[in-house]
Design an enzyme around this catalytic site. Structure first.
Site, PDB file in Angstrom:
ATOM      1  N   VAL A 229       0.816  -1.218   0.000  1.00  0.00           N
ATOM      2  CA  VAL A 229       0.000   0.000   0.000  1.00  0.00           C
ATOM      3  C   VAL A 229       0.849   1.268   0.000  1.00  0.00           C
ATOM      4  CG1 VAL A 229      -1.616   1.348   1.414  1.00  0.00           C
ATOM      5  CG2 VAL A 229      -2.044  -1.050   0.968  1.00  0.00           C
TER       6      VAL A 229
ATOM      7  N   THR B 184      -5.371  -0.384   7.420  1.00  0.00           N
ATOM      8  CA  THR B 184      -6.715  -0.779   7.853  1.00  0.00           C
ATOM      9  C   THR B 184      -6.694  -0.962   9.367  1.00  0.00           C
ATOM     10  OG1 THR B 184      -7.052  -1.882   5.743  1.00  0.00           O
ATOM     11  CG2 THR B 184      -8.504  -2.548   7.558  1.00  0.00           C
TER      12      THR B 184
ATOM     13  N   ARG C  69      -6.646  -3.262  -4.938  1.00  0.00           N
ATOM     14  CA  ARG C  69      -6.426  -4.713  -4.970  1.00  0.00           C
ATOM     15  C   ARG C  69      -5.033  -4.982  -5.489  1.00  0.00           C
ATOM     16  NH1 ARG C  69     -10.441  -5.982  -9.506  1.00  0.00           N
ATOM     17  NH2 ARG C  69      -9.717  -3.880  -9.936  1.00  0.00           N
ATOM     18  N   GLU C  70      -4.361  -5.963  -4.939  1.00  0.00           N
ATOM     19  CA  GLU C  70      -3.068  -6.345  -5.491  1.00  0.00           C
ATOM     20  C   GLU C  70      -3.300  -6.852  -6.919  1.00  0.00           C
ATOM     21  OE1 GLU C  70      -0.960  -8.962  -2.775  1.00  0.00           O
ATOM     22  OE2 GLU C  70      -1.464  -7.647  -1.102  1.00  0.00           O
TER      23      GLU C  70
ATOM     24  N   LYS D 104     -14.157   0.553   5.829  1.00  0.00           N
ATOM     25  CA  LYS D 104     -13.125  -0.331   5.270  1.00  0.00           C
ATOM     26  C   LYS D 104     -13.410  -1.796   5.604  1.00  0.00           C
ATOM     27  CE  LYS D 104      -9.538  -1.980   3.476  1.00  0.00           C
ATOM     28  NZ  LYS D 104      -9.355  -2.111   2.052  1.00  0.00           N
TER      29      LYS D 104
ATOM     30  N   ASN E 166     -14.665  -4.873   2.852  1.00  0.00           N
ATOM     31  CA  ASN E 166     -13.960  -6.151   2.674  1.00  0.00           C
ATOM     32  C   ASN E 166     -14.831  -7.336   3.105  1.00  0.00           C
ATOM     33  OD1 ASN E 166     -11.712  -5.117   1.521  1.00  0.00           O
ATOM     34  ND2 ASN E 166     -10.314  -5.511   3.208  1.00  0.00           N
TER      35      ASN E 166
ATOM     36  N   CYS F 226      -5.745  -9.617   3.332  1.00  0.00           N
ATOM     37  CA  CYS F 226      -6.736  -8.696   3.896  1.00  0.00           C
ATOM     38  C   CYS F 226      -8.098  -9.290   4.239  1.00  0.00           C
ATOM     39  CB  CYS F 226      -6.884  -7.504   2.974  1.00  0.00           C
ATOM     40  SG  CYS F 226      -5.356  -6.536   3.005  1.00  0.00           S
TER      41      CYS F 226
ATOM     42  N   LYS G 268      -8.041 -11.583   7.436  1.00  0.00           N
ATOM     43  CA  LYS G 268      -7.656 -10.871   8.669  1.00  0.00           C
ATOM     44  C   LYS G 268      -8.661  -9.772   9.015  1.00  0.00           C
ATOM     45  CE  LYS G 268      -4.515  -7.028   7.543  1.00  0.00           C
ATOM     46  NZ  LYS G 268      -5.461  -5.945   7.575  1.00  0.00           N
TER      47      LYS G 268
HETATM   48  P1  NAD Z   1       3.230  -4.730   4.072  1.00  0.00           P
HETATM   49  O1  NAD Z   1       3.501  -5.704   5.139  1.00  0.00           O
HETATM   50  O2  NAD Z   1       3.421  -5.092   2.644  1.00  0.00           O
HETATM   51  O3  NAD Z   1       4.094  -3.394   4.324  1.00  0.00           O
HETATM   52  C1  NAD Z   1       4.232  -2.743   5.554  1.00  0.00           C
HETATM   53  C2  NAD Z   1       5.583  -2.029   5.569  1.00  0.00           C
HETATM   54  O4  NAD Z   1       5.644  -1.189   6.728  1.00  0.00           O
HETATM   55  C3  NAD Z   1       6.790  -2.962   5.650  1.00  0.00           C
HETATM   56  O5  NAD Z   1       7.685  -2.661   4.609  1.00  0.00           O
HETATM   57  C4  NAD Z   1       7.417  -2.652   7.013  1.00  0.00           C
HETATM   58  O6  NAD Z   1       8.826  -2.782   7.024  1.00  0.00           O
HETATM   59  C5  NAD Z   1       6.987  -1.213   7.221  1.00  0.00           C
HETATM   60  N1  NAD Z   1       6.980  -0.756   8.617  1.00  0.00           N
HETATM   61  C6  NAD Z   1       6.412  -1.335   9.700  1.00  0.00           C
HETATM   62  N2  NAD Z   1       6.583  -0.557  10.798  1.00  0.00           N
HETATM   63  C7  NAD Z   1       7.268   0.555  10.403  1.00  0.00           C
HETATM   64  C8  NAD Z   1       7.722   1.719  11.052  1.00  0.00           C
HETATM   65  N3  NAD Z   1       7.493   1.924  12.363  1.00  0.00           N
HETATM   66  N4  NAD Z   1       8.403   2.643  10.352  1.00  0.00           N
HETATM   67  C9  NAD Z   1       8.620   2.460   9.040  1.00  0.00           C
HETATM   68  N5  NAD Z   1       8.200   1.380   8.353  1.00  0.00           N
HETATM   69  C10 NAD Z   1       7.522   0.432   9.017  1.00  0.00           C
HETATM   70  O7  NAD Z   1       1.724  -4.260   4.309  1.00  0.00           O
HETATM   71  P2  NAD Z   1       0.626  -3.854   3.201  1.00  0.00           P
HETATM   72  O8  NAD Z   1       0.122  -5.056   2.499  1.00  0.00           O
HETATM   73  O9  NAD Z   1       1.128  -2.696   2.419  1.00  0.00           O
HETATM   74  O10 NAD Z   1      -0.563  -3.362   4.161  1.00  0.00           O
HETATM   75  C11 NAD Z   1      -0.464  -2.177   4.914  1.00  0.00           C
HETATM   76  C12 NAD Z   1      -1.832  -1.820   5.467  1.00  0.00           C
HETATM   77  O11 NAD Z   1      -2.724  -1.497   4.399  1.00  0.00           O
HETATM   78  C13 NAD Z   1      -2.531  -2.951   6.243  1.00  0.00           C
HETATM   79  O12 NAD Z   1      -3.267  -2.386   7.289  1.00  0.00           O
HETATM   80  C14 NAD Z   1      -3.468  -3.563   5.227  1.00  0.00           C
HETATM   81  O13 NAD Z   1      -4.576  -4.191   5.822  1.00  0.00           O
HETATM   82  C15 NAD Z   1      -3.886  -2.342   4.432  1.00  0.00           C
HETATM   83  N6  NAD Z   1      -4.285  -2.618   3.037  1.00  0.00           N
HETATM   84  C16 NAD Z   1      -3.566  -3.497   2.288  1.00  0.00           C
HETATM   85  C17 NAD Z   1      -3.917  -3.716   0.957  1.00  0.00           C
HETATM   86  C18 NAD Z   1      -3.170  -4.710   0.098  1.00  0.00           C
HETATM   87  O14 NAD Z   1      -3.613  -4.970  -1.008  1.00  0.00           O
HETATM   88  N7  NAD Z   1      -2.053  -5.278   0.539  1.00  0.00           N
HETATM   89  C19 NAD Z   1      -4.990  -2.986   0.393  1.00  0.00           C
HETATM   90  C20 NAD Z   1      -5.683  -2.069   1.189  1.00  0.00           C
HETATM   91  C21 NAD Z   1      -5.315  -1.883   2.524  1.00  0.00           C
HETATM   92  C1  UGA Z   2      -9.078  -6.964  -1.444  1.00  0.00           C
HETATM   93  C2  UGA Z   2     -10.154  -5.952  -1.865  1.00  0.00           C
HETATM   94  O1  UGA Z   2     -10.686  -6.338  -3.137  1.00  0.00           O
HETATM   95  C3  UGA Z   2      -9.577  -4.529  -1.946  1.00  0.00           C
HETATM   96  O2  UGA Z   2     -10.622  -3.614  -2.257  1.00  0.00           O
HETATM   97  C4  UGA Z   2      -8.968  -4.171  -0.591  1.00  0.00           C
HETATM   98  O3  UGA Z   2      -8.348  -2.903  -0.649  1.00  0.00           O
HETATM   99  C5  UGA Z   2      -7.925  -5.209  -0.227  1.00  0.00           C
HETATM  100  O4  UGA Z   2      -8.525  -6.529  -0.196  1.00  0.00           O
HETATM  101  C6  UGA Z   2      -7.346  -4.965   1.130  1.00  0.00           C
HETATM  102  O5  UGA Z   2      -7.993  -4.445   2.002  1.00  0.00           O
HETATM  103  O6  UGA Z   2      -6.190  -5.345   1.261  1.00  0.00           O
HETATM  104  P1  UGA Z   2      -7.031  -8.195  -2.630  1.00  0.00           P
HETATM  105  O7  UGA Z   2      -6.920  -8.945  -1.339  1.00  0.00           O
HETATM  106  O8  UGA Z   2      -5.822  -7.615  -3.246  1.00  0.00           O
HETATM  107  O9  UGA Z   2      -8.072  -6.978  -2.449  1.00  0.00           O
HETATM  108  O10 UGA Z   2      -7.659  -9.191  -3.697  1.00  0.00           O
HETATM  109  P2  UGA Z   2      -9.108  -9.480  -4.322  1.00  0.00           P
HETATM  110  O11 UGA Z   2      -9.031  -9.271  -5.777  1.00  0.00           O
HETATM  111  O12 UGA Z   2     -10.179  -8.810  -3.585  1.00  0.00           O
HETATM  112  O13 UGA Z   2      -9.212 -11.049  -4.041  1.00  0.00           O
HETATM  113  C7  UGA Z   2      -9.271 -11.571  -2.734  1.00  0.00           C
HETATM  114  C8  UGA Z   2      -9.521 -13.066  -2.797  1.00  0.00           C
HETATM  115  O14 UGA Z   2     -10.830 -13.357  -3.280  1.00  0.00           O
HETATM  116  C9  UGA Z   2      -8.570 -13.812  -3.725  1.00  0.00           C
HETATM  117  O15 UGA Z   2      -8.216 -15.038  -3.137  1.00  0.00           O
HETATM  118  C10 UGA Z   2      -9.393 -14.020  -4.985  1.00  0.00           C
HETATM  119  O16 UGA Z   2      -8.984 -15.102  -5.766  1.00  0.00           O
HETATM  120  C11 UGA Z   2     -10.766 -14.240  -4.394  1.00  0.00           C
HETATM  121  N1  UGA Z   2     -11.866 -13.919  -5.323  1.00  0.00           N
HETATM  122  C12 UGA Z   2     -12.068 -12.653  -5.750  1.00  0.00           C
HETATM  123  C13 UGA Z   2     -12.713 -14.938  -5.752  1.00  0.00           C
HETATM  124  O17 UGA Z   2     -12.548 -16.133  -5.363  1.00  0.00           O
HETATM  125  N2  UGA Z   2     -13.749 -14.633  -6.593  1.00  0.00           N
HETATM  126  C14 UGA Z   2     -13.981 -13.377  -7.023  1.00  0.00           C
HETATM  127  O18 UGA Z   2     -14.970 -13.166  -7.786  1.00  0.00           O
HETATM  128  C15 UGA Z   2     -13.119 -12.354  -6.603  1.00  0.00           C
END
Ligand code: NAD
Ligand code: UGA
Length: 431
Positions: free
Chosen positions: A11, A119, A151-152, A204, A208, A260, A263
């Protein structure tokens, strides 16, 4: 505007690069020195389509550092984008968020707007405000919740052209500054929703949990189709064309995973319990999804028994979905763990996920560097992630059993296979 982002993960990194691409000057801070050293040389620690290119294009507006003091120097807006993983109890672990907030408090001099992009559960932003006050009573600051919905695999598109931006704050200056951050978005008519902090925090988790519940629902309908002769693709179209339901997130498969959905649903349950609320729908969706992995592994075992092929599988796909190298809570990994318990030998291939999968599965399975190499080893192919390149499988499926838990194919495309099985439809005997 000058913006600081703490956390260079999926993110933080994507948000930083995208905010630079709309004209801001961004400092991205992480306490992982290795990560920052690599990023400073243009080496990105994750696989996210288009990110390397967008970083290169905007590199003059982005800096990477471990030095928070320097990064905070000339910025008013600081985003917290660190991880909030689940504790064993399901509660979100806020240690990283609070550590970042404390660091901001201690190291800030002038006004700061502290924006939570991570989040975080209800009440966290208020706790951040208290913590900052305690650690730097003289600091002039505001807090705001600005949850991220990317979304990733589609992160850049999702960040830059979101369905909405949510700004949760009760502070006028915070609201004004965040509208400036997202000025380019509002010019492009992206809806900006203003709410109070608590509502933004709940939005949020609700988004999800709703999406994940939709997936659990379609997977249960797929089970029903399998037993009754229905077809889940037609069913999904049949309900999805109703605009009140919508076509998206109705793809049946091996269950939802990722860092996400699982969790965040657990964290929602934990918070609800604290407030004596019973979100029984969310509870059921979690259970339905968790049970799916063992159920599908059992189905594979039944198919192998029925067809008389060896107890060896070529697994295609290890990541939690296509388009990412992320294997956190991957349904593929969960199903493989069950299959190993059932005595299967597994040869696997994934275009991007092998390095991360090795950290979880180690030497319990064999890894291959191509679809062909993994497929050659066995009489049964099991598809667990929907990578596009698996669609090019062609002749490799001949005289094999194909189990397609991502519904990548239609039965008509499976010429010459012993038998083809998919999710949510009757299997078809081809040869
Ligand atoms: P991540 O684990 O990929 O990255 C977190 C980063 O923060 C790491 O690089 C870590 O080294 C760094 N970090 C931790 N503590 C720190 C500090 N005190 N100072 C500086 N750096 C620090 O996590 P992510 O997947 O990017 O998720 C981050 C947040 O965003 C979570 O709350 C997650 O739920 C939310 N989120 C994630 C996604 C997603 O697609 N991955 C989408 C929407 C929201
Ligand atoms: C999800 C949400 O889609 C994002 O909006 C949100 O920001 C993010 O979580 C987050 O909070 O981190 P992401 O986890 O990257 O994004 O992936 P999704 O594309 O949502 O897929 C999640 C899971 O559901 C995967 O395992 C995927 O294969 C599955 N999925 C998704 C299905 O089985 N069917 C579908 O129709 C869609």
């Amino acid at each position: 505007m000058n913006i600081t982002i703490i956390g260079a993960g999926y993110v933080g990194l994507v948000s930083g690069v995208c905010l630079a691409s709309v004209g801001h000057k961004v400092a991205i801070v992480d306490n992982d020195q290795n990560k920052i050293a690599n990023l400073a040389q243009g080496v990105i620690p994750i696989y996210e389509p288009g990110l390397v290119e967008l970083l290169k294009k905007n590199i003059s507006k982005i800096s990477f550092t471990t030095d928070l003091v320097a990064a905070l120097g000339d910025t008013e807006v600081v985003f917290i984008a660190v991880g909030t993983p689940a504790k064993k109890s399901g509660e979100a672990n806020l240690a990283y968020v609070f550590a970042a907030a404390k660091q901001i408090a201690i190291n800030s001099v002038g006004y700061k707007l502290i924006v939570t992009k991570s989040t975080v559960p209800i009440g966290t932003n208020h706790k951040i405000a208290e913590l900052v006050k305690k650690n730097n009573p003289k600091l002039n600051f505001s807090v705001a919740s600005n949850p991220e919905f990317l979304r990733e695999g589609f992160a850049i598109k999702d960040f830059l052209t979101p369905d909405r931006v949510v700004i949760g704050t009760e502070d006028k200056q915070a609201s004004k500054l965040l509208l400036e951050v997202y000025q380019d978005f509002s010019k492009r008519d992206v809806p900006i929703l203003n709410s109070d902090i608590v509502t933004a925090e709940i939005i949020k988790y609700a988004a999800n949990s709703f999406l994940a519940t939709k997936i659990a629902f379609i997977n249960e309908m797929a089970d029903l189709c399998e037993k009754t002769g229905g077809n889940i693709k037609q069913l999904a179209a049949g309900i999805g064309l109703d605009q009140r339901i919508g076509k998206k997130f109705l793809e049946a498969g091996p269950g939802f995973g990722g860092s996400c959905f699982p969790k965040d649903m657990l964290a929602l349950l934990y918070t609800a319990k604290k407030y004596q609320v019973e979100p029984s729908l969310v509870k059921c969706a979690i259970k339905s999804n968790q049970q799916r992995f063992a159920k599908l592994a059992k189905r594979v075992a039944q198919i192998v028994k029925e067809t008389g092929v060896e107890k060896k599988l070529s697994v295609l796909g290890l990541t939690f979905k296509a388009g990412t190298d992320d294997v956190r809570e991957s349904p593929a990994i969960e199903i493989i763990k069950h299959l190993l318990k059932l005595g299967f030998k597994i040869s696997a291939f994934d275009p991007k996920g092998i390095a991360n999968a090795k950290k979880i599965l180690g030497k319990k399975i064999a890894y291959h560097d191509s679809v062909a190499s993994a497929a050659n080893n066995t009489q049964c192919i099991l598809i667990l992630t929907e990578w596009n390149e698996f669609k090019e499988i062609g002749n490799l499926v001949k005289n094999k059993v194909v189990i397609d838990f991502r519904n990548l194919f239609d039965v008509e495309q499976m010429k010459g296979v012993i038998k083809y099985y998919s999710i949510g439809s009757n299997s078809g005997i081809i040869s």
